[in-house]
Scaffold this active site. Structure first.
Site, short mmCIF file in Angstrom:
data_model
loop_
_atom_site.label_atom_id
_atom_site.label_comp_id
_atom_site.label_asym_id
_atom_site.label_seq_id
_atom_site.Cartn_x
_atom_site.Cartn_y
_atom_site.Cartn_z
N GLU A 44 84.21 33.30 37.75
CA GLU A 44 85.40 32.66 38.30
C GLU A 44 86.56 32.90 37.34
OE1 GLU A 44 86.49 28.30 40.24
OE2 GLU A 44 85.21 28.36 38.46
N LYS A 117 86.40 29.11 47.96
CA LYS A 117 85.71 27.97 47.34
C LYS A 117 85.96 26.70 48.14
CE LYS A 117 85.41 25.60 42.85
NZ LYS A 117 85.96 25.60 41.47
N CYS A 157 81.25 27.88 41.26
CA CYS A 157 81.39 26.81 40.27
C CYS A 157 80.98 25.43 40.80
CB CYS A 157 82.81 26.80 39.72
SG CYS A 157 82.99 25.99 38.11
#
Length: 271
Positions: A44, A117, A157
């Site tokens: 990321e 995301k 993440c």
């Protein structure tokens, strides 16, 4: 899938200079390919860890154009790999946020997939404070795809904390590999990173490949690192605690079949 597929995760300590970050990423992707990797994962924010959270808005690109996407396409093509380009900032309709997007490129350099995301990180403890929703728009759609003969689930993440995302991706067909590009903070990473990664591997009976930011960045932020490859029994096969580098290994179909035959937990799901 019948033969092992070699994969690699790139760990970085990205800084504030876009060109330097892209050059480092390219070097690592080419090195991973030289080692036999067919699928390479970047972390990321591989392209930029700005001094301010708003720096990503200034660097945001329209889908299909811009220096970051051009560099990613060239990396994939020149290395001859399937490249999962961590995350990069794409322009958001608001103009005040970005999509934190993971783009996937084929060995010909063509973009084959996009995942935005979904879960946005927020954390407050003492002077340590994060709220991604201030500068990032949340995605909505889980994404899984076929890549180099593998069924791969995409996540980023903070998504790692939400097991229902991975169940949704594996509902139609079990996943062979989950990828997790990340920039976990040192605080939360030390407490939960490996625990969560191994749990996702065990409950989905698949491999997990995690590419992290790992070190002290130009903006003073410290990330946890510990990029790793985990097998479907939850065993950590390779790990890099801190600093730039590469974690590599093989996705073994025999191991996948063995684990799912010995303990057919996926067949026992009720909900």
């Amino acid at each position: 899938m019948s033969i092992p597929i070699r994969v690699a995760a790139v760990q970085m300590v990205s800084g504030v200079r876009l060109e330097e970050n892209l050059a480092q990423a390219r070097t690592c992707v080419l090195e991973a390919a030289a080692g036999g990797a067919r699928v390479v994962l970047l972390p990321e924010y591989f392209c930029l860890m700005g001094r301010a959270e708003t720096d990503k808005i200034q660097a945001a690109e329209a889908l299909g154009s811009g220096p970051i996407q051009a560099a990613c396409a060239a990396m994939a093509r020149d290395a001859g790999v399937h490249l999962i380009a961590g995350t990069l900032p794409l322009q958001h309709p608001s103009g005040t946020r970005v999509w934190n997007a993971s783009l996937v490129y084929g060995p010909d350099g063509e973009r084959v997939c996009r995942y935005d995301k979904i879960h946005l990180f927020r954390f407050q403890r003492g002077s340590e404070s994060y709220d991604e929703s201030r500068t990032i728009g949340a995605g909505s759609d889980p994404v899984a795809l076929q890549l180099a003969g593998l069924r791969v689930g995409l996540s980023v993440c903070y998504d790692l904390r939400f097991p229902e995302l991975y169940r949704a991706m594996g509902r139609a067909e079990p996943l062979d590999l989950i990828v997790v590009p990340a920039a976990f903070t040192y605080t939360t990473g030390k407490a939960h990173w490996e625990l969560l990664l191994r749990t996702r591997a065990v409950e989905n009976q698949c491999y997990v490949l995690a590419a992290a930011q790992g070190g002290v960045h130009d903006n003073g932020r410290r990330t946890w690192g510990h990029s790793m490859l985990i097998d479907p029994w939850g065993e950590v096969l390779e790990v890099l605690p801190e600093g730039p580098g590469i974690v590599a290994g093989a996705i073994d179909p025999t191991r996948l079949r063995q684990v799912r035959t010995d303990l057919p937990a996926l067949e026992h799901r009720v909900l």
